[in-house]
Design an enzyme around this catalytic site. Sequence first.
Site, mmCIF file in Angstrom:
data_model
loop_
_atom_site.group_PDB
_atom_site.id
_atom_site.type_symbol
_atom_site.label_atom_id
_atom_site.label_comp_id
_atom_site.label_asym_id
_atom_site.label_seq_id
_atom_site.Cartn_x
_atom_site.Cartn_y
_atom_site.Cartn_z
ATOM 1 N N GLU A 6 21.374 -17.999 4.726
ATOM 2 C CA GLU A 6 21.281 -17.980 3.266
ATOM 3 C C GLU A 6 22.058 -19.180 2.735
ATOM 4 O O GLU A 6 23.262 -19.278 2.912
ATOM 5 C CB GLU A 6 21.855 -16.671 2.708
ATOM 6 C CG GLU A 6 21.598 -16.488 1.218
ATOM 7 C CD GLU A 6 22.002 -15.094 0.749
ATOM 8 O OE1 GLU A 6 21.133 -14.383 0.228
ATOM 9 O OE2 GLU A 6 23.164 -14.725 0.919
ATOM 10 N N ALA A 40 21.631 -20.722 -0.643
ATOM 11 C CA ALA A 40 22.006 -20.665 -2.053
ATOM 12 C C ALA A 40 23.318 -19.902 -2.181
ATOM 13 O O ALA A 40 23.558 -18.924 -1.467
ATOM 14 C CB ALA A 40 20.920 -19.990 -2.888
ATOM 15 N N ALA A 71 32.130 -20.872 -3.541
ATOM 16 C CA ALA A 71 31.885 -21.227 -2.138
ATOM 17 C C ALA A 71 31.197 -20.054 -1.466
ATOM 18 O O ALA A 71 31.342 -18.898 -1.883
ATOM 19 C CB ALA A 71 33.203 -21.531 -1.444
ATOM 20 N N LYS A 72 30.432 -20.337 -0.399
ATOM 21 C CA LYS A 72 29.667 -19.286 0.265
ATOM 22 C C LYS A 72 30.572 -18.285 0.967
ATOM 23 O O LYS A 72 30.307 -17.083 0.976
ATOM 24 C CB LYS A 72 28.697 -19.904 1.273
ATOM 25 C CG LYS A 72 27.588 -18.951 1.717
ATOM 26 C CD LYS A 72 26.688 -18.567 0.554
ATOM 27 C CE LYS A 72 25.626 -17.562 0.963
ATOM 28 N NZ LYS A 72 24.906 -17.012 -0.187
ATOM 29 N N VAL A 73 31.663 -18.769 1.581
ATOM 30 C CA VAL A 73 32.632 -17.874 2.198
ATOM 31 C C VAL A 73 33.906 -17.919 1.367
ATOM 32 O O VAL A 73 34.522 -18.986 1.216
ATOM 33 C CB VAL A 73 32.951 -18.287 3.652
ATOM 34 C CG1 VAL A 73 33.982 -17.333 4.257
ATOM 35 C CG2 VAL A 73 31.676 -18.288 4.499
#
Length: 353
Positions: free
Chosen positions: A153, A155, A347-349
Amino acid sequence: MSDPQTLSAVPGRIMAAEMAEQPAVLQRILDEGAPKIREIAAEIASRNPRFVLLTARGTSDNAALYAKYLIEILLGKPAGLTSMSTTTAYGAKPDLTDVLVVTVSQSGGSPDLVASTKAAREAGAITLAVTNNAASPLAEVSEFHIDVLAGPEKALPATKTYTAELLALYLLVEGLRGGDGSAAKALPGLAAGILARQAEIKALAERYRFAQRLVITSRGYGYPTAREAALKLMETTYIPASPFSGADLLHGPLAMVDNVSPVIAIVPDGKGGEALQPVLDRLRGRGADLVVIGQQSQVDAASAGFALPAGVPEEVQTILEILPLQLLAYEVTIARGQDPDAPRALAKVTETH
């Protein structure tokens, strides 16, 4: 479908591509993930946990809240959402013998989730990680792991991983009670039908292009949807969106609703929707701009809305309810000239400790 990585130059194309993948992801879980989920559920059920604790952050926290409803309603077991700081910051050492601790995380990489799960296992808990990354640190420290099989993923707003988590958690609870999960079999096709109606959502998005704030409400299984919809709208459109249980909305926040205040109500077809009816009546009485996500009869009684498929069991409607609201967040963001693929400051994480 094009590789999302090649689409990043066009605002919103990655999020759009990932939303469109959701019917295929749901089908993949049913075809490939369900047998492993049943196996894990049977092993956990044989150990007869006393109660269940759910640990998560952000979007996954809303999936965990959905699981809490499932566990309490379908299993009849107490379930709670944990406060990770009690162990990670304060060093508390609860006795978790024979307690099932389920940690939900898309990446499985947030340090506080890993630390709290490790602490729970050391305190005697049965630990289960539900992630989109079988090689993650969280999966490594947990006794059991469920892969939600959503694929990469890219986005920043989570869409396909959220609905994948919901379905995986539903199948887990079904497995814990010895059910067959048959209520979920129609979901991929129904999801595809909803996503094909994006033009309806694009028209609806015009109501919110210049909104200063939004109120989102529901009850029962729909309440996690209200919370996730608010999160999606805030992180993509930057419009302040306040999610409330319908019961809580009547205890004061209703005062901020007037005839120019947009309210989105998710109305489940079942007991949650019945419990929400007095709230809808009060909102209409205040002249609120009320948009309903629910059955056609509820949409007809509101200012506007989006009709969901009829005849879907209430415990799995949550997986469908969020789809038009994901589309709404996307369309409002595009209409406001922003890029939903890359919201500012995210941020993604998220590395909380």
